[in-house]
Design an enzyme around this catalytic site. Structure first.
Site, PDB file in Angstrom:
ATOM      1  N   SER A  42      38.099  37.191  49.867  1.00 41.11           N
ATOM      2  CA  SER A  42      36.990  36.237  49.693  1.00 41.11           C
ATOM      3  C   SER A  42      37.517  34.830  49.415  1.00 41.11           C
ATOM      4  CB  SER A  42      36.053  36.685  48.572  1.00 41.11           C
ATOM      5  OG  SER A  42      36.728  36.727  47.331  1.00 41.11           O
ATOM      6  N   HIS A  43      38.810  34.691  49.076  1.00 42.42           N
ATOM      7  CA  HIS A  43      39.377  33.368  48.809  1.00 42.42           C
ATOM      8  C   HIS A  43      40.696  33.132  49.519  1.00 42.42           C
ATOM      9  CE1 HIS A  43      36.198  33.761  45.889  1.00 42.42           C
ATOM     10  NE2 HIS A  43      36.145  32.445  45.908  1.00 42.42           N
TER      11      HIS A  43
ATOM     12  N   ASP B 273      32.072  37.077  48.966  1.00 40.49           N
ATOM     13  CA  ASP B 273      31.902  38.432  49.509  1.00 40.49           C
ATOM     14  C   ASP B 273      30.520  38.613  50.131  1.00 40.49           C
ATOM     15  OD1 ASP B 273      34.404  39.624  49.181  1.00 40.49           O
ATOM     16  OD2 ASP B 273      34.049  39.975  47.055  1.00 40.49           O
TER      17      ASP B 273
HETATM   18  P1  NDP Z   1      36.333  42.115  42.175  1.00 41.04           P
HETATM   19  O1  NDP Z   1      35.051  42.703  41.720  1.00 41.04           O
HETATM   20  O2  NDP Z   1      36.829  42.466  43.518  1.00 41.04           O
HETATM   21  O3  NDP Z   1      37.498  42.472  41.137  1.00 41.04           O
HETATM   22  C1  NDP Z   1      37.390  42.096  39.788  1.00 41.04           C
HETATM   23  C2  NDP Z   1      38.590  42.609  39.012  1.00 41.04           C
HETATM   24  O4  NDP Z   1      38.461  44.018  38.858  1.00 41.04           O
HETATM   25  C3  NDP Z   1      39.934  42.382  39.715  1.00 41.04           C
HETATM   26  O5  NDP Z   1      40.887  42.074  38.744  1.00 41.04           O
HETATM   27  C4  NDP Z   1      40.194  43.716  40.399  1.00 41.04           C
HETATM   28  O6  NDP Z   1      41.577  44.002  40.575  1.00 41.04           O
HETATM   29  C5  NDP Z   1      39.589  44.676  39.410  1.00 41.04           C
HETATM   30  N1  NDP Z   1      39.118  45.909  40.015  1.00 41.04           N
HETATM   31  C6  NDP Z   1      38.367  46.043  41.134  1.00 41.04           C
HETATM   32  N2  NDP Z   1      38.079  47.353  41.340  1.00 41.04           N
HETATM   33  C7  NDP Z   1      38.670  48.043  40.335  1.00 41.04           C
HETATM   34  C8  NDP Z   1      38.749  49.421  40.000  1.00 41.04           C
HETATM   35  N3  NDP Z   1      38.155  50.345  40.734  1.00 41.04           N
HETATM   36  N4  NDP Z   1      39.440  49.769  38.900  1.00 41.04           N
HETATM   37  C9  NDP Z   1      40.058  48.837  38.127  1.00 41.04           C
HETATM   38  N5  NDP Z   1      40.029  47.518  38.403  1.00 41.04           N
HETATM   39  C10 NDP Z   1      39.329  47.115  39.480  1.00 41.04           C
HETATM   40  O7  NDP Z   1      36.282  40.518  42.029  1.00 41.04           O
HETATM   41  P2  NDP Z   1      35.041  39.559  42.197  1.00 41.04           P
HETATM   42  O8  NDP Z   1      34.366  39.918  43.459  1.00 41.04           O
HETATM   43  O9  NDP Z   1      34.248  39.529  40.963  1.00 41.04           O
HETATM   44  O10 NDP Z   1      35.764  38.143  42.376  1.00 41.04           O
HETATM   45  C11 NDP Z   1      36.545  37.912  43.534  1.00 41.04           C
HETATM   46  C12 NDP Z   1      37.250  36.596  43.449  1.00 41.04           C
HETATM   47  O11 NDP Z   1      36.331  35.530  43.560  1.00 41.04           O
HETATM   48  C13 NDP Z   1      38.016  36.331  42.153  1.00 41.04           C
HETATM   49  O12 NDP Z   1      39.339  36.009  42.472  1.00 41.04           O
HETATM   50  C14 NDP Z   1      37.322  35.136  41.533  1.00 41.04           C
HETATM   51  O13 NDP Z   1      38.168  34.255  40.820  1.00 41.04           O
HETATM   52  C15 NDP Z   1      36.769  34.459  42.769  1.00 41.04           C
HETATM   53  N6  NDP Z   1      35.670  33.563  42.435  1.00 41.04           N
HETATM   54  C16 NDP Z   1      35.907  32.215  42.395  1.00 41.04           C
HETATM   55  C17 NDP Z   1      34.917  31.345  42.044  1.00 41.04           C
HETATM   56  C18 NDP Z   1      35.169  29.886  41.912  1.00 41.04           C
HETATM   57  O14 NDP Z   1      34.262  29.165  41.526  1.00 41.04           O
HETATM   58  N7  NDP Z   1      36.339  29.392  42.205  1.00 41.04           N
HETATM   59  C19 NDP Z   1      33.560  31.822  41.746  1.00 41.04           C
HETATM   60  C20 NDP Z   1      33.435  33.259  41.792  1.00 41.04           C
HETATM   61  C21 NDP Z   1      34.453  34.091  42.147  1.00 41.04           C
HETATM   62  P3  NDP Z   1      42.294  43.737  42.023  1.00 41.04           P
HETATM   63  O15 NDP Z   1      42.433  42.243  42.112  1.00 41.04           O
HETATM   64  O16 NDP Z   1      43.579  44.460  41.941  1.00 41.04           O
HETATM   65  O17 NDP Z   1      41.374  44.302  43.064  1.00 41.04           O
HETATM   66  O1  PYC Z   2      32.976  33.312  45.747  1.00 38.10           O
HETATM   67  O2  PYC Z   2      31.430  32.853  44.273  1.00 38.10           O
HETATM   68  C1  PYC Z   2      32.383  32.512  44.978  1.00 38.10           C
HETATM   69  C2  PYC Z   2      32.880  31.127  44.895  1.00 38.10           C
HETATM   70  C3  PYC Z   2      32.230  30.035  44.436  1.00 38.10           C
HETATM   71  C4  PYC Z   2      33.082  28.973  44.567  1.00 38.10           C
HETATM   72  C5  PYC Z   2      34.230  29.430  45.112  1.00 38.10           C
HETATM   73  N1  PYC Z   2      34.097  30.760  45.298  1.00 38.10           N
END
Ligand code: NDP
Ligand code: PYC
Length: 341
Positions: free
Chosen positions: A52-53, A193
């Protein structure tokens, strides 16, 4: 960039991918220094399977730069404001070069005072958060970071979106193995995502978001087009998202997720907000024992049946990428080369 599943996968050496991304970013208005920080971040996400990033985000960087919404040549202003506090004005540029500019001072303060805070404002963060914290744990430090994004999440119990997807990332050293890292949006799903699912024509599970009428939906397009996401875990994720707004915006001097208006900049995608990073030196409390205690915790979690640590999937993907190259589709590579000219 188009849905990755429709085209064959190719493997590219990390350095080659990083150089390609850097060329794109420089071509579209970033300074060499800014392009280098963003290219390393984005190539690292692609390498670790943080799709996703990863390269999926490059068209968003390009359209944002073209819109004039972000300053790709900004030079961050670092202020040493207190024994444990560093403040950075990112100058309307990206957060990663702002962190890079303040990093040495932050680490020096954390090692001397035991804890230090880095407050970044006037910044754009469009990336995964774990690359900002994991390197601190590689150096034996504990790090926690929060960043707020753009209004697209309905607070629990409310009827309209207000919060951003507001991720929280944490990293801690662990003896004999990779740092313990988690990085998660406080929304039920990252916005990225939802976009990927929409492009792939996939439905989402219930509970991720609502449509334009506030009704639960499994259609990612309905969430993106007038609808909104929900916090994860109802009131609990909502409280964490509120905390992120307070720490990443109110405390740093950055915008709340609803306080900026990019409507005058068609193509703008990057949230103009703030970021907080807290770094702790565990040797102040536990000497060398902290990393051993981390190890004990992981062992106990495994002893009760845990088979997957947060961060573990990324480390596995990284290992494969280091051996075989970073995976992306032929189509993605083709489109990146076209953007690089
Ligand atoms: P996920 O739900 O994919 O994962 C969240 C965390 O849980 C990760 O550390 C992941 O590890 C872990 N995980 C996932 N599945 C399991 C499991 N079954 N058992 C144990 N641990 C697990 O992430 P999100 O979708 O919430 O976020 C995705 C990305 O989006 C992040 O990197 C976040 O920083 C980014 N983001 C950025 C934003 C911004 O403003 N810049 C805004 C919102 C999100 P693993 O990495 O090993 O899968
Ligand atoms: O995936 O939610 C997101 C996000 C917001 C800004 C950058 N990534």
């Amino acid at each position: 960039m188009s849905a990755p599943s429709t085209s064959a996968v190719v493997r590219v050496p990390f350095a080659q991918l990083q150089a390609l991304l850097q060329a794109i970013l420089e071509r579209h208005g970033c300074s060499q220094q800014v392009a280098s920080a963003l290219a390393f971040n984005c190539a690292s996400a692609q390498r670790d399977g943080a799709h996703s990033h990863g390269v999926f985000r490059i068209p968003g960087y390009v359209s944002t730069l073209a819109s004039g919404w972000v300053n790709g040549k900004a030079v961050a202003q670092v202020s040493d404001v207190a024994s444990g506090y560093v403040r950075v004005d990112a100058g309307g540029g990206f957060a990663q070069p702002a962190l890079a500019a303040a990093r040495a001072l932050l680490v020096e303060k954390a090692r001397s005072a035991g804890i230090a805070v880095l407050a970044i404002h006037n910044s754009h963060h469009f990336a995964a958060l774990w690359p900002d914290v994991e390197p601190f744990a590689d150096e034996g430090l504990v790090a926690l970071s929060v960043v707020n994004s753009m209004t697209c999440v309905v607070p629990h119990g409310a009827s309209k979106p207000l919060f951003g997807t507001n991720p929280i990332a944490f990293a801690a050293p662990c003896a004999g193995t990779d740092p313990i890292v988690f990085d998660m949006a406080t929304s039920a799903m990252a916005h990225g995502d939802v976009q990927i699912a929409a492009r792939a024509g996939q439905q989402l599970p219930l509970g991720m978001g609502v449509d334009a009428n506030g009704q639960p939906t499994t259609d990612p397009k309905a969430i993106l087009e007038g609808g909104a996401l929900l916090p994860f875990g109802e009131h609990k994720g909502s409280a964490l998202s509120m905390m992120v707004e307070l720490l990443a915006a109110a405390l740093t001097g950055g915008n709340f997720s609803w306080e900026f208006d990019w409507n005058g900049h068609p193509g703008a995608k990057t949230p103009w907000t703030g970021q907080l990073i807290i770094v702790i030196d565990p040797s102040k409390a536990e000497g060398d024992r902290f990393a051993q205690r981390s190890r004990e915790l992981v062992a106990q979690m495994q002893a009760v049946g845990l088979t997957r640590m947060p961060g573990e999937r990324r480390y596995r993907e990284r290992e494969v990428a280091e051996r075989e190259g970073v995976a992306l589709t032929e189509q993605e590579l083709h489109e990146l080369k076209a953007m690089a000219g």
